[in-house]
Design an enzyme around this catalytic site. Structure first.
Site, PDB file in Angstrom:
ATOM      1  N   HIS A 133       0.816  -1.209   0.000  1.00 44.27           N
ATOM      2  CA  HIS A 133       0.000   0.000   0.000  1.00 44.27           C
ATOM      3  C   HIS A 133       0.849   1.259   0.000  1.00 44.27           C
ATOM      4  CE1 HIS A 133      -2.984   2.990   1.103  1.00 44.27           C
ATOM      5  NE2 HIS A 133      -3.889   2.138   0.683  1.00 44.27           N
TER       6      HIS A 133
ATOM      7  N   GLU B 236       1.179   4.029  -2.755  1.00 50.51           N
ATOM      8  CA  GLU B 236       1.192   5.404  -2.240  1.00 50.51           C
ATOM      9  C   GLU B 236       2.487   5.825  -1.557  1.00 50.51           C
ATOM     10  OE1 GLU B 236      -2.310   5.983   0.193  1.00 50.51           O
ATOM     11  OE2 GLU B 236      -3.600   5.168  -1.374  1.00 50.51           O
TER      12      GLU B 236
ATOM     13  N   HIS C 137      -7.587  -2.186  -4.252  1.00 50.61           N
ATOM     14  CA  HIS C 137      -6.269  -1.841  -4.791  1.00 50.61           C
ATOM     15  C   HIS C 137      -5.743  -2.946  -5.703  1.00 50.61           C
ATOM     16  CE1 HIS C 137      -5.453   1.899  -2.810  1.00 50.61           C
ATOM     17  NE2 HIS C 137      -5.675   1.407  -1.606  1.00 50.61           N
TER      18      HIS C 137
HETATM   19 CO    CO Z   1      -5.796   2.581   0.071  1.00 52.68          CO
END
Ligand code: CO
Length: 303
Positions: free
Chosen positions: A183, A213, A245
């Site tokens: 993530h 991210e 995701h």
């Molecule tokens: Co997220």
């Protein structure tokens, strides 16, 4: 006069002797709780609204119940958006605060809260702060402890790296890359992914860590793949569930998905749509951290 004082002291001592056990029984845990339901377990995850992805949580629950057959197991989702979405579909899920308030009302005296997050990041810290507040309340829990996320030590990273690599299909050739999609976070704990890259590389020179991210980025991974002249890559979620995701950012048909970007670079890709928590041996890392939290509940003091 002297005799009178001695009497008074004797009476006081006698009174204290009778009340002392009652006082110490009240010192922790409050006065109005009827039945002590003992120790409860609260499993905390970000959550997912994708039903197939929820099977990862079933694996974790199974492993937790096998390890602690005496304790009741509850769930809380930290994501407000996902809770709202599920509520519309008739599935009620609690936040950490709601779940703990309910457990308090029901008479649990001790709770082990297990974070099913990957890193000790901002969500984990919120869980930790809010959970401990429940132990500070009048009539609150005697004790609350919070279990660490998946990647909380160098040993965890090595253990998870080895297990994650086994998620690649058996027919993978050694020169094929395995690209994990994590993530990533703006929280300082983002550096854990760099550390993960180190452990993966030690075990397999064609295994790479990337994040949606945070760091390393997909571009970092692409540079490595270019350098090695990689022709084929397996894309594997470095997330507990194969949720939004994974289905979109990793394996989706949009031009920005990892699959599309790597294919535009000329690679053949194979996506593995499986959450890491679906691997029982990986779920067991969380179970081991829960074991630590259960142990801390046995000791004295509030934390
Ligand atoms: Co997220």
């Amino acid at each position: 006069m002297k005799r009178h004082i001695q009497w008074t002291i004797w009476l006081l001592a006698a009174a204290l002797a009778f009340t002392a056990p009652a006082l110490s029984a009240h010192a922790h845990g409050g006065h109005t709780r009827a039945a002590d339901k003992g120790t409860g377990i609260l499993l905390v995850t970000f959550g997912t609204s994708i039903p197939e992805a929820q099977k990862a949580f079933e694996v974790i629950e199974e492993r937790v119940k096998a390890a602690f057959p005496e304790a009741d197991v509850r769930w809380a989702y930290t994501s407000h958006v996902i809770r709202k979405k599920l509520a519309k579909e008739g599935q009620e899920l609690d936040s950490v605060a709601t779940a703990l308030a309910e457990m308090m009302e029901e008479g649990y005296s001790r709770v082990a809260v297990q974070s099913l997050h990957f890193l000790p990041g901002s969500e984990f810290h919120d869980v930790q702060i809010n959970s401990h507040k429940f132990a500070e309340m009048e009539d609150g829990f005697e004790k609350v402890s919070v279990g660490y996320p998946l990647l909380s030590s160098s040993a965890d990273l090595a253990r998870v790296a080895e297990l994650a690599l086994k998620m690649a299909p058996k027919d993978r050739e050694p020169e094929d890359a395995v690209v994990f999609m994590g993530h990533g976070t703006h929280h300082p704990s983002d550096v854990t992914y760099d550390a993960m890259m180190y452990h993966l590389q030690k075990m397999d020179p064609n295994a790479f860590m990337g994040t949606v991210e945070g760091h390393p980025t997909l571009d970092d991974v692409r540079a490595e793949l270019r350098e090695r002249g990689t022709k084929k890559a397996y894309l594997i979620p470095f997330m507990s569930v194969a949720g939004d995701h994974v289905r979109n950012d990793m394996a989706g048909p949009e031009a920005e998905s990892w699959k599309s970007v790597l294919e535009a670079d000329g690679l053949e890709t194979v996506s593995v749509l499986k959450g890491m928590a679906e691997v029982p041996e990986i779920a067991d890392v969380w179970v081991d951290h829960l074991r630590g939290a259960m142990k801390r509940l046995e000791g004295h003091g509030h934390h």
